[in-house]
Scaffold this motif. Structure first.
Motif, mmCIF file in Angstrom:
data_model
loop_
_atom_site.group_PDB
_atom_site.id
_atom_site.type_symbol
_atom_site.label_atom_id
_atom_site.label_comp_id
_atom_site.label_asym_id
_atom_site.label_seq_id
_atom_site.Cartn_x
_atom_site.Cartn_y
_atom_site.Cartn_z
ATOM 1 N N PHE A 68 37.370 79.444 -25.712
ATOM 2 C CA PHE A 68 38.415 78.871 -26.565
ATOM 3 C C PHE A 68 38.635 79.720 -27.814
ATOM 4 C CE2 PHE A 68 36.652 74.932 -24.494
ATOM 5 C CZ PHE A 68 37.737 74.713 -23.666
ATOM 6 N N THR A 69 38.098 80.933 -27.834
ATOM 7 C CA THR A 69 38.206 81.780 -29.008
ATOM 8 C C THR A 69 39.648 82.244 -29.195
ATOM 9 O OG1 THR A 69 35.962 82.584 -28.607
ATOM 10 C CG2 THR A 69 37.327 83.830 -30.163
ATOM 11 N N PRO A 70 40.244 81.978 -30.349
ATOM 12 C CA PRO A 70 41.611 82.448 -30.577
ATOM 13 C C PRO A 70 41.636 83.958 -30.752
ATOM 14 C CG PRO A 70 40.728 81.457 -32.573
ATOM 15 C CD PRO A 70 39.716 81.217 -31.498
ATOM 16 N N THR A 71 42.795 84.550 -30.540
ATOM 17 C CA THR A 71 42.958 85.992 -30.693
ATOM 18 C C THR A 71 43.328 86.320 -32.137
ATOM 19 O OG1 THR A 71 43.701 86.201 -28.403
ATOM 20 C CG2 THR A 71 44.223 88.014 -29.879
ATOM 21 N N HIS A 72 42.461 87.089 -32.778
ATOM 22 C CA HIS A 72 42.711 87.518 -34.144
ATOM 23 C C HIS A 72 42.176 88.932 -34.311
ATOM 24 C CE1 HIS A 72 44.126 83.700 -35.722
ATOM 25 N NE2 HIS A 72 43.079 83.091 -35.196
ATOM 26 N N GLY A 73 42.581 89.595 -35.378
ATOM 27 C CA GLY A 73 41.989 90.873 -35.716
ATOM 28 C C GLY A 73 40.686 90.662 -36.466
ATOM 29 N N GLY A 74 40.052 91.770 -36.855
ATOM 30 C CA GLY A 74 38.830 91.692 -37.647
ATOM 31 C C GLY A 74 37.572 91.824 -36.809
ATOM 32 N N PRO A 75 36.419 91.466 -37.380
ATOM 33 C CA PRO A 75 35.151 91.572 -36.654
ATOM 34 C C PRO A 75 35.178 90.791 -35.342
ATOM 35 C CG PRO A 75 34.746 91.193 -38.987
ATOM 36 C CD PRO A 75 36.228 91.036 -38.776
ATOM 37 N N ASP A 76 34.407 91.265 -34.385
ATOM 38 C CA ASP A 76 34.351 90.638 -33.072
ATOM 39 C C ASP A 76 32.911 90.635 -32.589
ATOM 40 O OD1 ASP A 76 33.886 93.304 -32.344
ATOM 41 O OD2 ASP A 76 35.987 93.641 -31.806
ATOM 42 N N ALA A 77 32.707 90.494 -31.296
ATOM 43 C CA ALA A 77 31.352 90.427 -30.749
ATOM 44 C C ALA A 77 30.550 91.699 -31.022
ATOM 45 C CB ALA A 77 31.412 90.160 -29.248
ATOM 46 N N LEU A 78 31.238 92.800 -31.273
ATOM 47 C CA LEU A 78 30.570 94.063 -31.572
ATOM 48 C C LEU A 78 30.292 94.222 -33.069
ATOM 49 C CD1 LEU A 78 32.573 96.490 -29.232
ATOM 50 C CD2 LEU A 78 30.361 95.381 -28.801
ATOM 51 N N LEU A 114 42.143 98.327 -33.146
ATOM 52 C CA LEU A 114 43.572 98.065 -33.281
ATOM 53 C C LEU A 114 43.848 96.663 -32.756
ATOM 54 C CD1 LEU A 114 44.950 101.453 -31.865
ATOM 55 C CD2 LEU A 114 44.293 100.920 -34.209
ATOM 56 N N ARG A 115 44.903 96.048 -33.216
ATOM 57 C CA ARG A 115 45.240 94.678 -32.804
ATOM 58 C C ARG A 115 46.210 94.719 -31.632
ATOM 59 N NH1 ARG A 115 46.677 89.958 -31.350
ATOM 60 N NH2 ARG A 115 46.729 88.195 -32.821
ATOM 61 N N ASP A 116 45.718 94.368 -30.450
ATOM 62 C CA ASP A 116 46.565 94.275 -29.262
ATOM 63 C C ASP A 116 47.605 93.180 -29.500
ATOM 64 O OD1 ASP A 116 47.675 93.957 -26.755
ATOM 65 O OD2 ASP A 116 45.770 93.877 -25.687
ATOM 66 N N CYS A 117 48.881 93.502 -29.294
ATOM 67 C CA CYS A 117 49.954 92.549 -29.574
ATOM 68 C C CYS A 117 50.408 91.766 -28.348
ATOM 69 C CB CYS A 117 51.145 93.272 -30.198
ATOM 70 S SG CYS A 117 50.858 93.756 -31.911
ATOM 71 N N ALA A 118 49.634 91.809 -27.269
ATOM 72 C CA ALA A 118 50.015 91.048 -26.077
ATOM 73 C C ALA A 118 50.143 89.560 -26.388
ATOM 74 C CB ALA A 118 49.003 91.277 -24.962
ATOM 75 N N SER A 119 49.265 89.041 -27.257
ATOM 76 C CA SER A 119 49.320 87.614 -27.589
ATOM 77 C C SER A 119 50.562 87.263 -28.389
ATOM 78 C CB SER A 119 48.068 87.197 -28.364
ATOM 79 O OG SER A 119 48.005 87.863 -29.612
ATOM 80 N N PHE A 120 51.228 88.250 -28.960
ATOM 81 C CA PHE A 120 52.502 88.040 -29.650
ATOM 82 C C PHE A 120 53.686 88.178 -28.696
ATOM 83 C CE2 PHE A 120 49.862 89.665 -33.248
ATOM 84 C CZ PHE A 120 50.024 88.616 -34.131
ATOM 85 N N GLY A 121 53.415 88.436 -27.426
ATOM 86 C CA GLY A 121 54.485 88.687 -26.472
ATOM 87 C C GLY A 121 54.977 90.117 -26.515
ATOM 88 N N LEU A 122 54.136 91.036 -26.991
ATOM 89 C CA LEU A 122 54.517 92.443 -27.126
ATOM 90 C C LEU A 122 53.460 93.315 -26.444
ATOM 91 C CD1 LEU A 122 55.541 92.316 -30.901
ATOM 92 C CD2 LEU A 122 57.098 92.354 -28.937
ATOM 93 N N PRO A 123 53.350 93.241 -25.121
ATOM 94 C CA PRO A 123 52.322 94.025 -24.423
ATOM 95 C C PRO A 123 52.551 95.523 -24.590
ATOM 96 C CG PRO A 123 53.904 93.108 -22.864
ATOM 97 C CD PRO A 123 54.193 92.474 -24.192
ATOM 98 N N GLY A 124 51.455 96.264 -24.630
ATOM 99 C CA GLY A 124 51.543 97.705 -24.777
ATOM 100 C C GLY A 124 51.731 98.175 -26.204
ATOM 101 N N GLN A 125 51.772 97.250 -27.155
ATOM 102 C CA GLN A 125 51.931 97.612 -28.558
ATOM 103 C C GLN A 125 50.717 97.137 -29.352
ATOM 104 O OE1 GLN A 125 55.913 97.261 -30.378
ATOM 105 N NE2 GLN A 125 56.575 96.292 -28.480
ATOM 106 N N VAL A 126 50.474 97.803 -30.470
ATOM 107 C CA VAL A 126 49.401 97.405 -31.369
ATOM 108 C C VAL A 126 49.974 97.213 -32.765
ATOM 109 C CG1 VAL A 126 47.546 98.534 -30.086
ATOM 110 C CG2 VAL A 126 48.797 99.832 -31.827
ATOM 111 N N ARG A 127 49.362 96.298 -33.503
ATOM 112 C CA ARG A 127 49.675 96.160 -34.916
ATOM 113 C C ARG A 127 48.616 96.930 -35.688
ATOM 114 N NH1 ARG A 127 48.407 90.605 -37.210
ATOM 115 N NH2 ARG A 127 46.418 91.671 -37.464
ATOM 116 N N MET A 128 49.072 97.727 -36.644
ATOM 117 C CA MET A 128 48.159 98.573 -37.399
ATOM 118 C C MET A 128 48.288 98.307 -38.886
ATOM 119 S SD MET A 128 48.638 102.208 -35.359
ATOM 120 C CE MET A 128 47.386 103.016 -36.368
ATOM 121 N N GLY A 129 47.236 97.784 -39.493
ATOM 122 C CA GLY A 129 47.207 97.713 -40.935
ATOM 123 C C GLY A 129 47.071 99.105 -41.510
ATOM 124 N N VAL A 130 47.661 99.323 -42.666
ATOM 125 C CA VAL A 130 47.589 100.637 -43.305
ATOM 126 C C VAL A 130 46.193 100.840 -43.893
ATOM 127 C CG1 VAL A 130 48.442 102.010 -45.248
ATOM 128 C CG2 VAL A 130 50.046 100.764 -43.779
#
Length: 339
Positions: free
Chosen positions: A6-16, A303-319
């Motif tokens: 049930f883990t939501p998709t977010h950027g930031g720290p993860d299991a690694l 990088l933030r996979d944007c598939a959950s935003f409905g934008l597969p194949g794209q990433v969101r990149m913070g500066v």
């Protein structure tokens, strides 16, 4: 049987753990703000805050030029999203309801609506009155001005609550908010991003000028002490002129870093989209998109996979700063060479 995820998709720290170079969040990479961090470190964690947050609400009200009763303290933007959705869902129990969302949006808007059995739509239906509407400018995940923002707000039936998510307004690098009747909107602010302190969960909303009854309902729905001593310290710092000046001064650095990052993406053959904020979308040229993201993550770059935003194949990149950009370039070259 394995446990459901049930883990939501977010950027930031993860299991690694925490990435060494985290492009996956939109926090101000110039941060943390020194004065705000000092205040958080000095917070008295041995005592409860004032449950009414009297002094804090007065400071935030003065910052925005509104009456203190209009300030609703929240345990982060996500908590406020859940709480205001719960309020509108309960206003007319049992009846069908809709929540109007922008074309693309932060996933918690829809998650909160669906948790209450509300239908998510992109535009108000002519024969139906929505329960709630969301706007976001700069938008998620593109970082662009929301198209037709003022017209979308004006098209809502009178009395429909509308929340303008202003999380990235302090990190807007160009342009300005389209003219809108702010006094009829709920304005949601989450300063931890602009301060580079996303680990402190605290936010607030400014209620519309005629929403005293609604504010009371939201306070009754909230938990006692939704924000602890560290969150109070961060939000109090946010209201200080010196901290506001630090955020404004950081924007020139972010503009320089962003220009360099966009140029790097172009050299790597990654297509980018325009944005007005401290983040942008990019489309890596990769035959194995998932493999590229996994390979970069193994190198300490997320990088933030944007598939959950409905934008597969794209990433969101913070500066991020030049050193992180160089690390991305080097890792991408190694991965490209291995293929």
């Amino acid at each position: 049987m394995s446990e459901p995820d049930f883990t939501p998709t977010h950027g930031g720290p993860d299991a690694l753990g925490a990435p060494a170079h985290d492009f996956s969040t939109n926090a101000n990479a110039c941060g943390p703000c020194p004065e705000a961090l000092a205040r958080v470190r000095a917070a008295d964690a041995t005592r409860y805050p004032d449950p009414a947050y009297t002094a804090l609400r007065a400071r935030l009200a003065a910052l925005h030029g509104v009456e203190p009763w209009r300030i609703v303290i929240a345990a982060g933007a996500s908590e406020f999203i859940r709480r205001i959705t719960a309020w509108v869902a309960q206003e007319d129990r049992g009846a069908h309801g809709e929540v109007v969302l922008p074309a693309t949006f932060y996933g918690d808007y829809a998650a909160a609506a669906r948790a209450w059995g509300l239908q998510v739509v992109r535009a108000p239906q002519a024969a139906r009155r929505p329960r709630l509407a969301w706007c976001c400018d700069p938008s998620a995940p593109q970082g662009q001005a929301q198209p037709g923002l003022a017209a979308s707000i004006a098209a809502l039936p009178e009395g429909v609550p509308c929340v303008l998510d202003r999380a990235y307004e302090p990190l807007r690098l160009e342009g300005e908010l389209a003219p809108a009747r702010l006094d009829r909107l709920w304005q949601m602010w989450s300063p931890n991003k602009a301060l580079g302190m996303t680990g402190v969960r605290a936010a607030y909303a400014i209620a519309p000028a005629d929403a005293q009854e609604a504010v009371g309902a939201l306070l009754r729905l909230g938990a006692s002490w939704p924000v602890g001593a560290h969150g109070v310290a961060m939000l109090s710092a946010w209201a200080e002129p010196a901290v506001q000046a630090w955020v404004r001064d950081s924007l020139s650095t972010l503009r320089e870093w962003k220009a360099a990052q966009l140029a790097l993406c172009a050299r790597m053959g990654w297509q980018t989209l325009p944005s007005v904020a401290n983040y942008h979308l990019a489309q890596p040229m990769a035959t194995d998109f998932a493999g590229l993201l996994a390979g970069l993550r193994a190198e300490g770059i997320k990088l933030r996979d944007c598939a959950s935003f409905g934008l597969p194949g794209q990433v969101r990149m913070g500066v991020l700063p030049p050193a992180s950009q160089a690390a991305l370039h080097a890792a991408w070259q190694r991965l490209a060479g291995a293929n």
